[in-house]
Design a protein around this motif. Sequence first.
Motif, PDB file in Angstrom:
ATOM      1  N   GLY A  74       0.794  -1.233   0.000  1.00 43.68           N
ATOM      2  CA  GLY A  74       0.000   0.000   0.000  1.00 43.68           C
ATOM      3  C   GLY A  74       0.820   1.273   0.000  1.00 43.68           C
ATOM      4  N   THR A  75       2.139   1.165   0.020  1.00 43.89           N
ATOM      5  CA  THR A  75       3.000   2.343  -0.011  1.00 43.89           C
ATOM      6  C   THR A  75       2.950   2.979  -1.395  1.00 43.89           C
ATOM      7  OG1 THR A  75       4.498   1.352   1.600  1.00 43.89           O
ATOM      8  CG2 THR A  75       5.355   3.199   0.322  1.00 43.89           C
ATOM      9  N   ALA A  76       2.744   4.293  -1.424  1.00 44.12           N
ATOM     10  CA  ALA A  76       2.689   5.037  -2.679  1.00 44.12           C
ATOM     11  C   ALA A  76       4.036   5.701  -2.940  1.00 44.12           C
ATOM     12  CB  ALA A  76       1.601   6.099  -2.618  1.00 44.12           C
ATOM     13  N   VAL A  77       4.536   5.545  -4.155  1.00 40.59           N
ATOM     14  CA  VAL A  77       5.764   6.207  -4.592  1.00 40.59           C
ATOM     15  C   VAL A  77       5.347   7.284  -5.585  1.00 40.59           C
ATOM     16  CG1 VAL A  77       7.978   5.941  -5.742  1.00 40.59           C
ATOM     17  CG2 VAL A  77       7.130   4.127  -4.253  1.00 40.59           C
ATOM     18  N   ARG A  78       5.718   8.519  -5.306  1.00 44.92           N
ATOM     19  CA  ARG A  78       5.310   9.649  -6.137  1.00 44.92           C
ATOM     20  C   ARG A  78       6.145   9.726  -7.417  1.00 44.92           C
ATOM     21  NH1 ARG A  78       4.700  14.411  -1.543  1.00 44.92           N
ATOM     22  NH2 ARG A  78       3.377  13.182  -0.143  1.00 44.92           N
ATOM     23  N   LEU A  79       5.489  10.179  -8.485  1.00 49.70           N
ATOM     24  CA  LEU A  79       6.143  10.388  -9.775  1.00 49.70           C
ATOM     25  C   LEU A  79       5.981  11.858 -10.150  1.00 49.70           C
ATOM     26  CD1 LEU A  79       4.645   7.252 -11.554  1.00 49.70           C
ATOM     27  CD2 LEU A  79       6.818   7.414 -10.376  1.00 49.70           C
ATOM     28  N   PRO A  80       6.800  12.742  -9.583  1.00 51.12           N
ATOM     29  CA  PRO A  80       6.582  14.185  -9.768  1.00 51.12           C
ATOM     30  C   PRO A  80       6.735  14.674 -11.205  1.00 51.12           C
ATOM     31  CG  PRO A  80       8.658  13.769  -8.644  1.00 51.12           C
ATOM     32  CD  PRO A  80       7.950  12.451  -8.752  1.00 51.12           C
ATOM     33  N   GLU A  81       7.437  13.931 -12.045  1.00 50.32           N
ATOM     34  CA  GLU A  81       7.630  14.361 -13.432  1.00 50.32           C
ATOM     35  C   GLU A  81       6.439  14.019 -14.316  1.00 50.32           C
ATOM     36  OE1 GLU A  81      11.119  12.113 -14.175  1.00 50.32           O
ATOM     37  OE2 GLU A  81      12.439  13.522 -13.159  1.00 50.32           O
ATOM     38  N   LEU A 120      10.124   8.742  -7.538  1.00 53.93           N
ATOM     39  CA  LEU A 120      10.867   8.080  -8.600  1.00 53.93           C
ATOM     40  C   LEU A 120      11.074   9.110  -9.697  1.00 53.93           C
ATOM     41  CD1 LEU A 120      11.950   5.207  -9.247  1.00 53.93           C
ATOM     42  CD2 LEU A 120       9.886   4.872 -10.608  1.00 53.93           C
ATOM     43  N   ARG A 121      12.325   9.356 -10.056  1.00 54.86           N
ATOM     44  CA  ARG A 121      12.652  10.381 -11.060  1.00 54.86           C
ATOM     45  C   ARG A 121      13.310   9.750 -12.273  1.00 54.86           C
ATOM     46  NH1 ARG A 121      11.854  15.798  -8.967  1.00 54.86           N
ATOM     47  NH2 ARG A 121      11.469  15.548  -6.749  1.00 54.86           N
ATOM     48  N   GLY A 122      13.208  10.444 -13.411  1.00 54.18           N
ATOM     49  CA  GLY A 122      13.752   9.913 -14.652  1.00 54.18           C
ATOM     50  C   GLY A 122      12.974   8.686 -15.090  1.00 54.18           C
ATOM     51  N   VAL A 123      11.678   8.739 -14.908  1.00 54.71           N
ATOM     52  CA  VAL A 123      10.820   7.563 -15.067  1.00 54.71           C
ATOM     53  C   VAL A 123      10.600   7.177 -16.526  1.00 54.71           C
ATOM     54  CG1 VAL A 123       8.489   6.666 -14.654  1.00 54.71           C
ATOM     55  CG2 VAL A 123       9.618   8.054 -12.927  1.00 54.71           C
ATOM     56  N   GLN A 124      10.750   5.886 -16.767  1.00 60.77           N
ATOM     57  CA  GLN A 124      10.299   5.243 -18.001  1.00 60.77           C
ATOM     58  C   GLN A 124       9.331   4.172 -17.535  1.00 60.77           C
ATOM     59  OE1 GLN A 124      13.965   3.826 -19.684  1.00 60.77           O
ATOM     60  NE2 GLN A 124      14.240   5.677 -20.868  1.00 60.77           N
ATOM     61  N   TRP A 125       8.144   4.147 -18.091  1.00 59.06           N
ATOM     62  CA  TRP A 125       7.150   3.201 -17.604  1.00 59.06           C
ATOM     63  C   TRP A 125       6.424   2.541 -18.770  1.00 59.06           C
ATOM     64  CZ3 TRP A 125       1.959   3.607 -18.660  1.00 59.06           C
ATOM     65  CH2 TRP A 125       1.531   4.818 -19.173  1.00 59.06           C
ATOM     66  N   THR A 126       5.795   1.407 -18.449  1.00 61.06           N
ATOM     67  CA  THR A 126       4.973   0.697 -19.409  1.00 61.06           C
ATOM     68  C   THR A 126       3.814   0.058 -18.649  1.00 61.06           C
ATOM     69  OG1 THR A 126       4.982  -0.924 -21.202  1.00 61.06           O
ATOM     70  CG2 THR A 126       6.286  -1.458 -19.279  1.00 61.06           C
ATOM     71  N   ARG A 127       2.715  -0.131 -19.327  1.00 61.71           N
ATOM     72  CA  ARG A 127       1.550  -0.751 -18.698  1.00 61.71           C
ATOM     73  C   ARG A 127       1.806  -2.254 -18.536  1.00 61.71           C
ATOM     74  NH1 ARG A 127      -4.810  -0.066 -20.247  1.00 61.71           N
ATOM     75  NH2 ARG A 127      -5.540  -1.625 -18.759  1.00 61.71           N
ATOM     76  N   GLY A 128       1.414  -2.779 -17.380  1.00 63.64           N
ATOM     77  CA  GLY A 128       1.545  -4.213 -17.127  1.00 63.64           C
ATOM     78  C   GLY A 128       2.784  -4.536 -16.315  1.00 63.64           C
ATOM     79  N   ASP A 129       2.870  -5.801 -15.950  1.00 65.30           N
ATOM     80  CA  ASP A 129       4.008  -6.333 -15.197  1.00 65.30           C
ATOM     81  C   ASP A 129       4.951  -6.961 -16.218  1.00 65.30           C
ATOM     82  OD1 ASP A 129       5.802  -7.823 -13.664  1.00 65.30           O
ATOM     83  OD2 ASP A 129       4.279  -8.485 -12.244  1.00 65.30           O
ATOM     84  N   THR A 130       6.084  -6.349 -16.455  1.00 65.06           N
ATOM     85  CA  THR A 130       6.998  -6.808 -17.507  1.00 65.06           C
ATOM     86  C   THR A 130       7.755  -8.068 -17.126  1.00 65.06           C
ATOM     87  OG1 THR A 130       8.767  -5.345 -16.751  1.00 65.06           O
ATOM     88  CG2 THR A 130       7.287  -4.515 -18.488  1.00 65.06           C
ATOM     89  N   ARG A 131       7.615  -8.530 -15.893  1.00 64.86           N
ATOM     90  CA  ARG A 131       8.280  -9.781 -15.498  1.00 64.86           C
ATOM     91  C   ARG A 131       7.573 -10.983 -16.116  1.00 64.86           C
ATOM     92  NH1 ARG A 131       7.792  -9.676  -9.255  1.00 64.86           N
ATOM     93  NH2 ARG A 131       5.729  -9.078  -9.962  1.00 64.86           N
ATOM     94  N   LYS A 132       6.333 -10.825 -16.509  1.00 64.02           N
ATOM     95  CA  LYS A 132       5.538 -11.946 -17.018  1.00 64.02           C
ATOM     96  C   LYS A 132       5.783 -12.179 -18.490  1.00 64.02           C
ATOM     97  CE  LYS A 132       1.992 -11.212 -13.599  1.00 64.02           C
ATOM     98  NZ  LYS A 132       0.644 -10.885 -13.315  1.00 64.02           N
TER      99      LYS A 132
END
Length: 132
Positions: A74-81, A120-132
Amino acid sequence: MIQRIALIAIVMLFCAACTVGGCQSNPRHERPPAATVTQSKEDLYRNFEKEVTLIGKAESRGGEQGRVIVIGDGTAVRLPELSGWPRGVSGHTVTARGKLYRITPSGESGAAAANDYFTLRGVQWTRGDTRK
């Protein structure tokens, strides 16, 4: 004839330069492996000031929190960018990579404080869990 020989020589030199390493893919330009954080705030404390991969639920919250990724406990990590999640992403699992920072508004360092949070800074993200 001399022009043809000169052209062939130039092409051969170019090919030789590429073979030596100038044109080959270079793994040094790839990002090094990063710790994967999915479950707990303790993982965040172990990995702040490092490159991490977060896997959690994308949410938009009011106030200073803004866009966040919520990990397993439940911990939230902010993405200010990030100014907003694209349509259809909020509420779904995302995988994001960037540098994790611990923010201590009280100015304390060391042990965890009640008002600590992470960004979290310098974020690159994608939808989904990429481990799967």
